[in-house]
Design an enzyme around this catalytic site. Structure first.
Site, PDB file in Angstrom:
ATOM      1  CG  ASP A   1       0.223  15.529 -13.788  1.00 41.18           C
ATOM      2  OD1 ASP A   1      -0.817  15.071 -13.291  1.00 41.18           O
ATOM      3  OD2 ASP A   1       1.003  16.284 -13.181  1.00 41.18           O
TER       4      ASP A   1
ATOM      5  CG  ASP B   1      -3.145  19.636  -9.876  1.00 42.36           C
ATOM      6  OD1 ASP B   1      -3.464  20.804 -10.141  1.00 42.36           O
ATOM      7  OD2 ASP B   1      -3.964  18.768  -9.536  1.00 42.36           O
TER       8      ASP B   1
ATOM      9  CE  LYS C   1      -1.798  10.771 -13.464  1.00 41.31           C
ATOM     10  NZ  LYS C   1      -1.035  12.041 -13.617  1.00 41.31           N
TER      11      LYS C   1
ATOM     12  CG  ASP D   1       4.408  16.774 -11.484  1.00 42.90           C
ATOM     13  OD1 ASP D   1       3.353  16.199 -11.852  1.00 42.90           O
ATOM     14  OD2 ASP D   1       4.487  17.365 -10.395  1.00 42.90           O
TER      15      ASP D   1
ATOM     16  CG  ASP E   1       2.610  11.799 -14.025  1.00 36.70           C
ATOM     17  OD1 ASP E   1       1.437  11.664 -14.387  1.00 36.70           O
ATOM     18  OD2 ASP E   1       3.033  12.827 -13.453  1.00 36.70           O
TER      19      ASP E   1
END
Length: 227
Positions: free
Chosen positions: A10, A12, A151, A174, A178
């Site tokens: 990931d 951000d 994802k 995070d 995810d």
């Protein structure tokens, strides 16, 4: 022990500081990893591609939470057919909530909103009306997206395009978006600032947060000879 062949990570909150500035040491570790690195983000393709270019990676990105997949800077992206149902959901919700749409026409498979409304309220409204759509809060934006696209499905597609098995990937992230990526990858690492639910399904949780957590994770992986 199993050797992994690629990394999906990931952007951000994972390779940045809390204010979204790129963590340069995390970027350096990714650039020097020696295996393919796929950036997987809820953000748009141009943002993900620019980040990949600036870090010095190869342009392999999963963007829009799995809706848009690109195997390189000069390739045609693979785009899911999910925008029409998202537009219908947005239209329905707009009559009931004060929504502020982000990213204009840049998004091709989902709709991003400012976080001025509660995601659970939007989700409840859509479910009451029979929409097969989900609203997720990544702490950076709200996303109106297809339940069929995430994802995880994006990583499965990317793995196929790279002639790899999805279990060949280590995933680092995070946020709630995810989760599906962690579920299909061979090994999942959550940085310490991660969503509590993501930490529960992670194979490892770092002691450090944000980009420092990714540096810690990559150092551990290399030390343990995971690649």
């Amino acid at each position: 022990m199993m050797k992994f062949k690629a990394l999906a990570i990931d952007i951000d909150g994972t390779i940045t500081y809390s204010d979204r500035r790129l963590h340069f040491l995390a970027a350096e570790h990714l650039r020097n990893l020696g295996i393919p690195v796929v950036l997987a983000t809820g953000n748009v393709l141009c943002y993900a591609a620019a980040t990949s270019k600036l870090i010095g990676l190869g342009g392999k990105v999963i963007s829009e939470n799995g809706g848009v997949i690109s195997t390189g800077f000069d390739t045609n992206p693979h785009i899911s057919e999910s925008m029409e149902e998202c537009e219908k959901a947005f239209s329905y919700l707009s009559n009931r909530f004060d929504l502020i749409r982000l990213d204009g026409d840049l998004r091709k498979t989902e709709i991003a909103l400012r976080r001025n409304v509660n995601a659970d309220d939007l989700q409840a409204s859509l479910e009451g009306a029979g929409f097969y759509i989900e609203v997720i809060d990544t702490q950076f934006a709200l996303h109106i997206k297809s339940k069929k696209v995430n994802k995880g499905t994006g990583l499965e597609k990317m793995a196929s395009l790279m002639d790899l098995d999805v279990s060949d990937f280590i995933a680092i992230g995070d946020s709630v978006n995810d989760r599906e990526m962690f579920e299909v990858a061979g090994y999942g690492i959550a940085v310490d600032n991660a969503d509590p639910g993501l930490k529960l399904i992670a194979d490892h949780v770092t002691s450090m947060s944000f980009g420092e957590g990714t540096v810690e994770a990559l150092q551990i992986l290399c030390r343990r000879d995971f690649f």
